[in-house]
Design a protein around this motif. Structure first.
Motif, PDB file in Angstrom:
ATOM      1  N   GLY A  89       0.790  -1.220   0.000  1.00  0.00           N
ATOM      2  CA  GLY A  89       0.000   0.000   0.000  1.00  0.00           C
ATOM      3  C   GLY A  89       0.824   1.274   0.000  1.00  0.00           C
ATOM      4  N   SER A  90       0.773   2.013   1.095  1.00  0.00           N
ATOM      5  CA  SER A  90       1.419   3.327   1.177  1.00  0.00           C
ATOM      6  C   SER A  90       2.912   3.265   0.944  1.00  0.00           C
ATOM      7  N   TYR A  91       3.555   2.157   1.256  1.00  0.00           N
ATOM      8  CA  TYR A  91       4.994   2.047   1.005  1.00  0.00           C
ATOM      9  C   TYR A  91       5.287   2.306  -0.473  1.00  0.00           C
ATOM     10  N   ASN A  92       4.552   1.640  -1.349  1.00  0.00           N
ATOM     11  CA  ASN A  92       4.753   1.818  -2.781  1.00  0.00           C
ATOM     12  C   ASN A  92       4.266   3.178  -3.264  1.00  0.00           C
ATOM     13  N   PHE A  93       3.143   3.639  -2.728  1.00  0.00           N
ATOM     14  CA  PHE A  93       2.609   4.925  -3.163  1.00  0.00           C
ATOM     15  C   PHE A  93       3.605   6.049  -2.898  1.00  0.00           C
ATOM     16  N   LEU A  94       4.198   6.071  -1.720  1.00  0.00           N
ATOM     17  CA  LEU A  94       5.145   7.126  -1.356  1.00  0.00           C
ATOM     18  C   LEU A  94       6.424   7.023  -2.180  1.00  0.00           C
ATOM     19  N   LYS A  95       6.897   5.817  -2.364  1.00  0.00           N
ATOM     20  CA  LYS A  95       8.137   5.617  -3.123  1.00  0.00           C
ATOM     21  C   LYS A  95       7.978   6.082  -4.569  1.00  0.00           C
ATOM     22  N   ILE A  96       6.872   5.720  -5.186  1.00  0.00           N
ATOM     23  CA  ILE A  96       6.648   6.076  -6.585  1.00  0.00           C
ATOM     24  C   ILE A  96       6.343   7.567  -6.731  1.00  0.00           C
ATOM     25  N   SER A  97       5.551   8.121  -5.815  1.00  0.00           N
ATOM     26  CA  SER A  97       5.129   9.513  -5.934  1.00  0.00           C
ATOM     27  C   SER A  97       6.287  10.491  -5.797  1.00  0.00           C
ATOM     28  N   TYR A  98       7.199  10.213  -4.893  1.00  0.00           N
ATOM     29  CA  TYR A  98       8.291  11.152  -4.615  1.00  0.00           C
ATOM     30  C   TYR A  98       9.587  10.799  -5.345  1.00  0.00           C
ATOM     31  N   GLY A  99       9.566   9.722  -6.131  1.00  0.00           N
ATOM     32  CA  GLY A  99      10.767   9.342  -6.866  1.00  0.00           C
ATOM     33  C   GLY A  99      11.495   8.221  -6.171  1.00  0.00           C
ATOM     34  N   GLU A 100      11.755   7.162  -6.887  1.00  0.00           N
ATOM     35  CA  GLU A 100      12.271   5.938  -6.277  1.00  0.00           C
ATOM     36  C   GLU A 100      13.732   6.028  -5.874  1.00  0.00           C
ATOM     37  N   GLN A 101      14.460   7.049  -6.310  1.00  0.00           N
ATOM     38  CA  GLN A 101      15.889   7.116  -6.007  1.00  0.00           C
ATOM     39  C   GLN A 101      16.220   8.062  -4.860  1.00  0.00           C
ATOM     40  N   ARG A 102      15.351   9.039  -4.554  1.00  0.00           N
ATOM     41  CA  ARG A 102      15.712  10.020  -3.533  1.00  0.00           C
ATOM     42  C   ARG A 102      14.627  10.152  -2.465  1.00  0.00           C
ATOM     43  N   GLY A 104      11.532   9.642  -2.403  1.00  0.00           N
ATOM     44  CA  GLY A 104      10.642   8.502  -2.260  1.00  0.00           C
ATOM     45  C   GLY A 104      11.209   7.431  -1.356  1.00  0.00           C
ATOM     46  N   ARG A 105      12.522   7.277  -1.382  1.00  0.00           N
ATOM     47  CA  ARG A 105      13.185   6.324  -0.475  1.00  0.00           C
ATOM     48  C   ARG A 105      12.969   6.730   0.978  1.00  0.00           C
ATOM     49  N   LEU A 106      13.135   8.045   1.252  1.00  0.00           N
ATOM     50  CA  LEU A 106      12.978   8.524   2.624  1.00  0.00           C
ATOM     51  C   LEU A 106      11.549   8.359   3.109  1.00  0.00           C
ATOM     52  N   LEU A 107      10.572   8.834   2.310  1.00  0.00           N
ATOM     53  CA  LEU A 107       9.174   8.777   2.751  1.00  0.00           C
ATOM     54  C   LEU A 107       8.692   7.341   2.918  1.00  0.00           C
ATOM     55  N   SER A 108       9.049   6.464   1.988  1.00  0.00           N
ATOM     56  CA  SER A 108       8.601   5.067   2.104  1.00  0.00           C
ATOM     57  C   SER A 108       9.281   4.377   3.284  1.00  0.00           C
ATOM     58  N   PHE A 109      10.567   4.726   3.529  1.00  0.00           N
ATOM     59  CA  PHE A 109      11.251   4.163   4.688  1.00  0.00           C
ATOM     60  C   PHE A 109      10.564   4.603   5.984  1.00  0.00           C
ATOM     61  N   GLN A 386       1.076  11.070   1.329  1.00  0.00           N
ATOM     62  CA  GLN A 386       0.705  10.449   0.057  1.00  0.00           C
ATOM     63  C   GLN A 386      -0.302  11.300  -0.719  1.00  0.00           C
ATOM     64  N   ALA A 387      -1.064  12.173  -0.045  1.00  0.00           N
ATOM     65  CA  ALA A 387      -1.942  13.092  -0.769  1.00  0.00           C
ATOM     66  C   ALA A 387      -1.109  14.107  -1.554  1.00  0.00           C
ATOM     67  N   VAL A 388      -0.076  14.657  -0.913  1.00  0.00           N
ATOM     68  CA  VAL A 388       0.839  15.561  -1.618  1.00  0.00           C
ATOM     69  C   VAL A 388       1.545  14.809  -2.742  1.00  0.00           C
ATOM     70  N   GLY A 389       1.921  13.564  -2.480  1.00  0.00           N
ATOM     71  CA  GLY A 389       2.580  12.742  -3.494  1.00  0.00           C
ATOM     72  C   GLY A 389       1.713  12.526  -4.717  1.00  0.00           C
ATOM     73  N   LEU A 390       0.397  12.391  -4.521  1.00  0.00           N
ATOM     74  CA  LEU A 390      -0.496  12.215  -5.663  1.00  0.00           C
ATOM     75  C   LEU A 390      -0.507  13.465  -6.544  1.00  0.00           C
ATOM     76  N   LEU A 391      -0.458  14.644  -5.916  1.00  0.00           N
ATOM     77  CA  LEU A 391      -0.382  15.886  -6.687  1.00  0.00           C
ATOM     78  C   LEU A 391       0.894  15.911  -7.536  1.00  0.00           C
ATOM     79  N   LEU A 392       2.004  15.488  -6.941  1.00  0.00           N
ATOM     80  CA  LEU A 392       3.271  15.455  -7.671  1.00  0.00           C
ATOM     81  C   LEU A 392       3.212  14.448  -8.817  1.00  0.00           C
ATOM     82  N   LEU A 393       2.567  13.321  -8.557  1.00  0.00           N
ATOM     83  CA  LEU A 393       2.486  12.265  -9.564  1.00  0.00           C
ATOM     84  C   LEU A 393       1.667  12.721 -10.777  1.00  0.00           C
TER      85      LEU A 393
END
Length: 460
Positions: A89-102, A104-109, A386-393
């Motif tokens: 769920g949210s782990y993937n949403f945050l990682k993808i929304s904020y970028g998987e290399q930077r 997004g790593r922090l938010l999903s962690f 993740q709501a902010v992340g959806l806007l970015l996505l």
């Protein structure tokens, strides 16, 4: 917790583990697991607290607002869940929304970090509430309550240690118990009205607007605790059939259905038990049934409440056990959490870890210590993040990325962010600070973790 996240790093994989969960849960099973997660012990212990916070007929508005907040937020979850139907769920949403290399790593962690603490707390809160209702059936000493709450957690672990196929069937059976219990309360009260509804609704406390707003905010925090779980299907995204349709549908069906049941249950209870008495009851459902039918039938009702609470714990641990698994499969957590059972195909290490910690927490904490703390800990990363992340996505991807599109975008997203921030501000200062402290410790753990692996922000 920080040791668990930072030590043993040598066992972390550099590439995802090629294992997959089978998609075997249909819409009915996903909705059932959502609804039993949402109900649990929550409404049976929170109902008196909400009445006490607001008094008179105003308490119903807290339940309405809780449903509205959940519906608004469900639009965010639906877009993300339908677009990325994966375990965690949210782990993937945050990682993808904020970028998987930077970022997004922090938010999903941070989300996984919070899950290691708040998921066992949710499990413990339900187990403690379970023991509280058992004490209606027979007087219990403190150690006996703890033994019951801990034993329930262990039993849940045993029941979940199996294939997802049979779990879906068990979930539907438990859902039936939930509907039976709430249905009995609703029909029993509304067909035996002793206190006119107009009398309850007209009894409004004469307090100032500012104090009323604060009280309504604090009461809504408690009702939202009873709605949490409408997104449980997103944690199970990798196991849902036809996810682009079934994930959004199960959430909206769950929220509307549970909101109707909660409102009718509240109206039913205060039609029989005066709200002045109900606000002080530890076993409001038992008191309600005893008033109507006597102590013998009240004991039967209490047993049904216990079945509902047990069912919710079942769904809670099932959903959250997929979060550390998803992070480990992605190479961002201890490799051992990525293991699936060799024959039953479920993440058994994650299940045992979260369940074991829930067992410990059920012995250490009181119910009043965890309800507000659970929500305060989740808001900033999981809901606002993740709501902010959806806007970015939406700025980076085309409309075809989202099989489900919310109406009037981006208004529901902006409303969700504003409401969650307001609710966070409505929680008590101690819980706000504890939630922020957990976040700060998570950032430190993330930095130590990535420094050892020489990843961003310390390397490629």
């Amino acid at each position: 917790m920080s040791n668990a996240a930072s030590t043993g790093s040598s066992s972390l994989p550099d590439a995802p583990v090629p294992e997959h969960l089978p998609r075997r849960l249909n819409l009915l099973q996903g909705t059932a697991l959502n609804m039993i997660d949402m109900v649990g012990i929550g409404p049976f212990v929170v109902l008196p607290l909400v009445i006490k916070t607001l008094g008179g007929g105003l308490f119903l508005w807290a339940w309405v607002l809780g449903a509205v907040v959940s519906l608004i937020d469900a639009f965010v979850w639906s877009e993300l869940g339908a677009a990325f139907p994966q375990a965690g769920g949210s782990y993937n949403f945050l990682k993808i929304s904020y970028g998987e290399q930077r970022w997004g790593r922090l938010l999903s962690f941070l989300y996984v970090w919070q899950t290691l603490i708040q998921a066992p707390l949710v499990l413990a809160s339900g187990a403690i509430g379970f023991a509280q209702y058992v004490s209606y059936l027979t007087p219990l000493d403190e150690w006996q309550r703890k033994a019951i709450s801990g034993g329930i957690v262990l039993l849940i672990i045993v029941l979940l240690y199996r294939k997802i196929d049979s779990i879906g069937t068990i979930g539907v059976v438990m859902w039936g118990a939930v509907l039976l219990t709430l249905g009995w309360i609703i029909v029993g009260g509304l067909t035996n009205v002793r206190i006119p509804l107009s009398q309850t609704l007209s009894s409004v406390s004469s307090i100032s607007g500012g104090v009323l707003a604060v009280g309504l905010g604090q009461a809504t925090v408690k009702t939202i605790y009873c709605y949490l779980g409408y997104y449980n299907v997103c944690h199970l995204g990798g196991e849902i059939q036809k996810p682009t349709r079934n994930i959004p549908a199960s959430m909206f069906i769950s929220i509307v259905g549970i909101a109707a049941l909660y409102l009718l249950m509240n109206l039913s209870v205060v039609s029989v038990v005066p709200w002045q008495q109900a606000q002080h009851s530890q076993f409001i459902v038992s008191t309600f049934i005893e008033t109507l039918y006597g102590p013998g039938v009240a004991r039967l009702a209490t047993i049904l409440v216990l079945i509902v609470a047990f069912s919710s714990l079942f769904a809670v641990l099932l959903g959250y056990s997929r979060v550390p698994y998803a992070a480990a499969v992605d190479g961002q957590f201890l490799r051992v959490f990525a293991k699936l059972h060799p024959t039953r195909q479920f993440p058994y290490v994650s299940l045992l870890f979260l369940g074991g910690l829930g067992f410990v927490f059920s012995l250490l904490f009181r119910l009043s210590d965890v309800i507000d703390g659970i929500l305060a800990m989740r808001i900033m990363v999981q809901f606002v993040g993740q709501a902010v992340g959806l806007l970015l996505l939406h700025r980076r991807r085309t409309a075809e990325t989202f099989p489900f599109r919310m109406p009037l975008y981006p208004i529901p997203v902006l409303l969700a962010i504003a409401v969650w921030l307001l609710i966070f501000a409505s929680t008590k200062v101690t819980f706000m600070l504890s939630g922020l402290a957990v976040l700060a410790l998570g950032v430190v753990a993330f930095l130590l973790f990535n420094r050892y692996r020489r990843q961003w922000p310390f390397g490629q």
